[in-house]
Design a protein around this motif. Structure first.
Motif, PDB file in Angstrom:
ATOM      1  N   MET A  47     -10.232 -13.286   1.485  1.00 25.57           N
ATOM      2  CA  MET A  47      -9.321 -12.659   2.459  1.00 25.57           C
ATOM      3  C   MET A  47      -8.083 -12.092   1.756  1.00 25.57           C
ATOM      4  O   MET A  47      -7.664 -10.964   2.027  1.00 25.57           O
ATOM      5  N   SER A  48      -7.507 -12.867   0.831  1.00 25.70           N
ATOM      6  CA  SER A  48      -6.310 -12.391   0.124  1.00 25.70           C
ATOM      7  C   SER A  48      -6.615 -11.115  -0.658  1.00 25.70           C
ATOM      8  O   SER A  48      -5.784 -10.202  -0.716  1.00 25.70           O
ATOM      9  N   ALA A  49      -7.812 -11.039  -1.253  1.00 25.41           N
ATOM     10  CA  ALA A  49      -8.193  -9.840  -2.018  1.00 25.41           C
ATOM     11  C   ALA A  49      -8.274  -8.623  -1.090  1.00 25.41           C
ATOM     12  O   ALA A  49      -7.792  -7.539  -1.428  1.00 25.41           O
ATOM     13  N   GLY A  50      -8.850  -8.821   0.082  1.00 22.23           N
ATOM     14  CA  GLY A  50      -8.958  -7.716   1.042  1.00 22.23           C
ATOM     15  C   GLY A  50      -7.587  -7.283   1.546  1.00 22.23           C
ATOM     16  O   GLY A  50      -7.278  -6.085   1.592  1.00 22.23           O
ATOM     17  N   VAL A  51      -6.756  -8.258   1.874  1.00 18.35           N
ATOM     18  CA  VAL A  51      -5.412  -7.946   2.395  1.00 18.35           C
ATOM     19  C   VAL A  51      -4.582  -7.241   1.309  1.00 18.35           C
ATOM     20  O   VAL A  51      -3.800  -6.334   1.608  1.00 18.35           O
ATOM     21  N   ALA A  52      -4.803  -7.627   0.035  1.00 15.49           N
ATOM     22  CA  ALA A  52      -4.046  -6.991  -1.063  1.00 15.49           C
ATOM     23  C   ALA A  52      -4.343  -5.489  -1.155  1.00 15.49           C
ATOM     24  O   ALA A  52      -3.472  -4.713  -1.524  1.00 15.49           O
ATOM     25  N   ILE A  53      -5.548  -5.086  -0.803  1.00 13.88           N
ATOM     26  CA  ILE A  53      -5.886  -3.643  -0.802  1.00 13.88           C
ATOM     27  C   ILE A  53      -5.144  -2.943   0.344  1.00 13.88           C
ATOM     28  O   ILE A  53      -4.691  -1.811   0.205  1.00 13.88           O
ATOM     29  N   LEU A  54      -5.025  -3.650   1.481  1.00 11.45           N
ATOM     30  CA  LEU A  54      -4.417  -3.028   2.666  1.00 11.45           C
ATOM     31  C   LEU A  54      -2.886  -2.982   2.587  1.00 11.45           C
ATOM     32  O   LEU A  54      -2.264  -2.076   3.137  1.00 11.45           O
ATOM     33  N   THR A  55      -2.286  -3.967   1.887  1.00 11.05           N
ATOM     34  CA  THR A  55      -0.824  -4.103   1.931  1.00 11.05           C
ATOM     35  C   THR A  55      -0.062  -2.848   1.478  1.00 11.05           C
ATOM     36  O   THR A  55       0.849  -2.402   2.197  1.00 11.05           O
ATOM     37  N   PRO A  56      -0.392  -2.238   0.313  1.00 10.13           N
ATOM     38  CA  PRO A  56       0.375  -1.040  -0.080  1.00 10.13           C
ATOM     39  C   PRO A  56       0.268   0.081   0.944  1.00 10.13           C
ATOM     40  O   PRO A  56       1.256   0.793   1.190  1.00 10.13           O
ATOM     41  N   GLU A  57      -0.898   0.199   1.558  1.00 10.50           N
ATOM     42  CA  GLU A  57      -1.071   1.254   2.569  1.00 10.50           C
ATOM     43  C   GLU A  57      -0.244   0.933   3.805  1.00 10.50           C
ATOM     44  O   GLU A  57       0.376   1.797   4.401  1.00 10.50           O
ATOM     45  N   LEU A  58      -0.258  -0.353   4.179  1.00 11.78           N
ATOM     46  CA  LEU A  58       0.559  -0.781   5.323  1.00 11.78           C
ATOM     47  C   LEU A  58       2.028  -0.496   5.046  1.00 11.78           C
ATOM     48  O   LEU A  58       2.751   0.009   5.906  1.00 11.78           O
ATOM     49  N   GLU A  59       2.458  -0.809   3.809  1.00 11.30           N
ATOM     50  CA  GLU A  59       3.880  -0.650   3.482  1.00 11.30           C
ATOM     51  C   GLU A  59       4.309   0.811   3.496  1.00 11.30           C
ATOM     52  O   GLU A  59       5.456   1.108   3.808  1.00 11.30           O
ATOM     53  N   LYS A  60       3.373   1.708   3.195  1.00  8.32           N
ATOM     54  CA  LYS A  60       3.701   3.141   3.239  1.00  8.32           C
ATOM     55  C   LYS A  60       4.070   3.585   4.655  1.00  8.32           C
ATOM     56  O   LYS A  60       4.808   4.532   4.852  1.00  8.32           O
ATOM     57  N   LEU A  61       3.500   2.863   5.636  1.00 13.50           N
ATOM     58  CA  LEU A  61       3.785   3.208   7.028  1.00 13.50           C
ATOM     59  C   LEU A  61       5.173   2.745   7.457  1.00 13.50           C
ATOM     60  O   LEU A  61       5.677   3.113   8.500  1.00 13.50           O
ATOM     61  N   GLY A  62       5.772   1.877   6.619  1.00 11.07           N
ATOM     62  CA  GLY A  62       7.029   1.239   7.011  1.00 11.07           C
ATOM     63  C   GLY A  62       8.205   2.182   7.064  1.00 11.07           C
ATOM     64  O   GLY A  62       8.246   3.187   6.362  1.00 11.07           O
ATOM     65  N   SER A  63       9.149   1.840   7.903  1.00  7.69           N
ATOM     66  CA  SER A  63      10.363   2.646   7.983  1.00  7.69           C
ATOM     67  C   SER A  63      11.321   2.140   6.923  1.00  7.69           C
ATOM     68  O   SER A  63      11.635   0.959   6.876  1.00  7.69           O
ATOM     69  N   GLU A  64      11.748   3.005   6.012  1.00  4.90           N
ATOM     70  CA  GLU A  64      12.538   2.550   4.868  1.00  4.90           C
ATOM     71  C   GLU A  64      14.022   2.395   5.187  1.00  4.90           C
ATOM     72  O   GLU A  64      14.673   1.496   4.698  1.00  4.90           O
ATOM     73  N   SER A  65      14.548   3.245   6.032  1.00  5.79           N
ATOM     74  CA  SER A  65      15.991   3.284   6.223  1.00  5.79           C
ATOM     75  C   SER A  65      16.477   2.223   7.214  1.00  5.79           C
ATOM     76  O   SER A  65      17.459   1.541   6.977  1.00  5.79           O
ATOM     77  N   GLU A  66      15.711   2.069   8.285  1.00  4.09           N
ATOM     78  CA  GLU A  66      16.171   1.242   9.389  1.00  4.09           C
ATOM     79  C   GLU A  66      16.201  -0.249   9.012  1.00  4.09           C
ATOM     80  O   GLU A  66      15.277  -0.744   8.394  1.00  4.09           O
ATOM     81  N   PRO A  92      -5.352  -1.071   9.741  1.00  2.94           N
ATOM     82  CA  PRO A  92      -5.387  -2.277   8.905  1.00  2.94           C
ATOM     83  C   PRO A  92      -5.124  -3.542   9.719  1.00  2.94           C
ATOM     84  O   PRO A  92      -5.729  -4.586   9.466  1.00  2.94           O
ATOM     85  N   ALA A  93      -4.231  -3.439  10.712  1.00  2.00           N
ATOM     86  CA  ALA A  93      -3.910  -4.619  11.520  1.00  2.00           C
ATOM     87  C   ALA A  93      -5.151  -5.104  12.270  1.00  2.00           C
ATOM     88  O   ALA A  93      -5.410  -6.305  12.375  1.00  2.00           O
ATOM     89  N   GLU A  94      -5.939  -4.128  12.764  1.00  2.00           N
ATOM     90  CA  GLU A  94      -7.155  -4.494  13.498  1.00  2.00           C
ATOM     91  C   GLU A  94      -8.195  -5.132  12.566  1.00  2.00           C
ATOM     92  O   GLU A  94      -8.866  -6.092  12.918  1.00  2.00           O
ATOM     93  N   LEU A  95      -8.309  -4.559  11.351  1.00  2.00           N
ATOM     94  CA  LEU A  95      -9.271  -5.116  10.394  1.00  2.00           C
ATOM     95  C   LEU A  95      -8.882  -6.549  10.032  1.00  2.00           C
ATOM     96  O   LEU A  95      -9.732  -7.442   9.969  1.00  2.00           O
ATOM     97  N   ILE A  96      -7.578  -6.773   9.825  1.00  2.00           N
ATOM     98  CA  ILE A  96      -7.116  -8.122   9.469  1.00  2.00           C
ATOM     99  C   ILE A  96      -7.375  -9.093  10.622  1.00  2.00           C
ATOM    100  O   ILE A  96      -7.905 -10.187  10.431  1.00  2.00           O
ATOM    101  N   GLN A  97      -7.034  -8.657  11.847  1.00  2.00           N
ATOM    102  CA  GLN A  97      -7.115  -9.568  12.988  1.00  2.00           C
ATOM    103  C   GLN A  97      -8.568  -9.825  13.424  1.00  2.00           C
ATOM    104  O   GLN A  97      -9.018 -10.964  13.505  1.00  2.00           O
ATOM    105  N   ASP A  98      -9.303  -8.737  13.697  1.00  2.00           N
ATOM    106  CA  ASP A  98     -10.651  -8.887  14.275  1.00  2.00           C
ATOM    107  C   ASP A  98     -11.727  -9.143  13.215  1.00  2.00           C
ATOM    108  O   ASP A  98     -12.803  -9.644  13.539  1.00  2.00           O
TER     109      ASP A  98
END
Ligand code: HCB
Length: 215
Positions: free
Chosen positions: A73-92, A37-43
């Motif tokens: 762009m906001s609509a596209g990023v909104a689709i990616l955000t929940p998936e990105l957040e799933k990758l996040g570390s919750e505890s740290e 997702p980061a690559e899609l957003i950036q490039d």
């Protein structure tokens, strides 16, 4: 299945066509195809927004076009955000970051992406939104005992206020107990050095990499 290059080209085209549905569809396609997702957003999306900005400056596109492109762009990023957040570390919790777009400036897309990527990287992010008064950064930094104050400025006329953040943090006596980061399209490493900011974030990935190295 489309290649990564084809998907990124589609993402650019969606923004340049001001097409929210296409931006959402390509965001979903990229997730299905395993493109970062980061690559899609950036490039993809961001590269197209830069072209939109250039055309706006040249007078070949007008404000409604810029608004339509940013909505896509906001609509596209909104689709990616929940998936990105799933990758996040919750505890740290790597540290607390107060972030916002500086006063007089309503550009928020880039700041939002940086905030999301920092959350994913394990930082606690306090997002003050856009058009944020300098005092609000300082007050929130005190209140949350922040480790970092990060500001975003998208205009040459508003980036000058990043100097005020440095000054008011000093006046409040907390400048030495935290780090500052500056970013946004007109901001450079030279500017960061000149005003005494600790870090310059060229893009969201760069911001995360530099902050992770610091904490
Ligand atoms: Co706007 N606008 N705009 N705009 N806009 C720019 C910024 C210009 C450069 C376009 C141009 O003339 N070429 C220009 C500024 C010129 C200058 O420097 N003085 C401009 C102007 C003039 C204006 C208005 C004044 C237009 C008008 O009303 N006549 C007006 C501003 C009103 C105000 O703020 N008071 C205006 C309005 C708008 C919108 C509302 C239509 C829309 C913003 C929507 C929104 O954000 N919710 C908009 C947009 C979209 C743009 C462009 C086209 C794209 C910005 C963008 O979202 N890029 C922009 C052209 C450009 O930047 N080249 C144009 C994509 C994101 C992902 O990139 O750079 O923001 P980014 O963020 C990156 C990076 O910088 C870094 O990471 C992000 C992710 O990788 N980063 C940080 C960002 N913040 C960080 C903070 C950190 O601490 C660390 C890293």
């Amino acid at each position: 299945m489309a290649t990564k290059e084809e998907i990124i080209a589609k993402a650019k085209a969606a923004i340049l066509d001001f097409d929210e549905d296409a931006a959402e569809a390509v965001a979903q396609e990229s997730l299905d195809a395993g493109v970062s997702p980061a690559e899609l957003i950036q490039d993809g999306f961001t590269a197209a927004m830069t072209e939109i900005g250039d055309q706006f400056e040249a007078g070949t596109l007008f404000l409604p076009h810029v608004i339509a492109a940013s909505e896509a762009m906001s609509a596209g990023v909104a689709i990616l955000t929940p998936e990105l957040e799933k990758l996040g570390s919750e505890s740290e919790n790597k540290g607390t970051i107060v972030i916002g777009t500086i006063e007089g400036d309503i550009h928020s897309i880039g700041k939002d992406i940086v905030a999301t990527m920092l959350k994913i990287a394990g930082f606690k992010v306090v997002d003050l939104g856009r058009d944020v008064a300098i005092k609000a950064y300082v007050d929130k930094a005190k209140e949350t005992n922040a480790d970092v104050v990060a500001s975003s400025a998208l205009m040459t006329t508003t980036m000058v206020s990043q100097i005020q953040i440095e000054e008011q943090l000093k006046e409040a006596g907390i400048r030495d107990s935290l780090k500052t980061m500056v970013g946004g399209a007109p901001v450079t490493q030279d500017w960061a050095t000149k005003i005494g900011a600790d870090l310059y974030g060229e893009n969201a990935t760069d911001a995360v990499t530099k902050l992770k190295a610091m904490f």
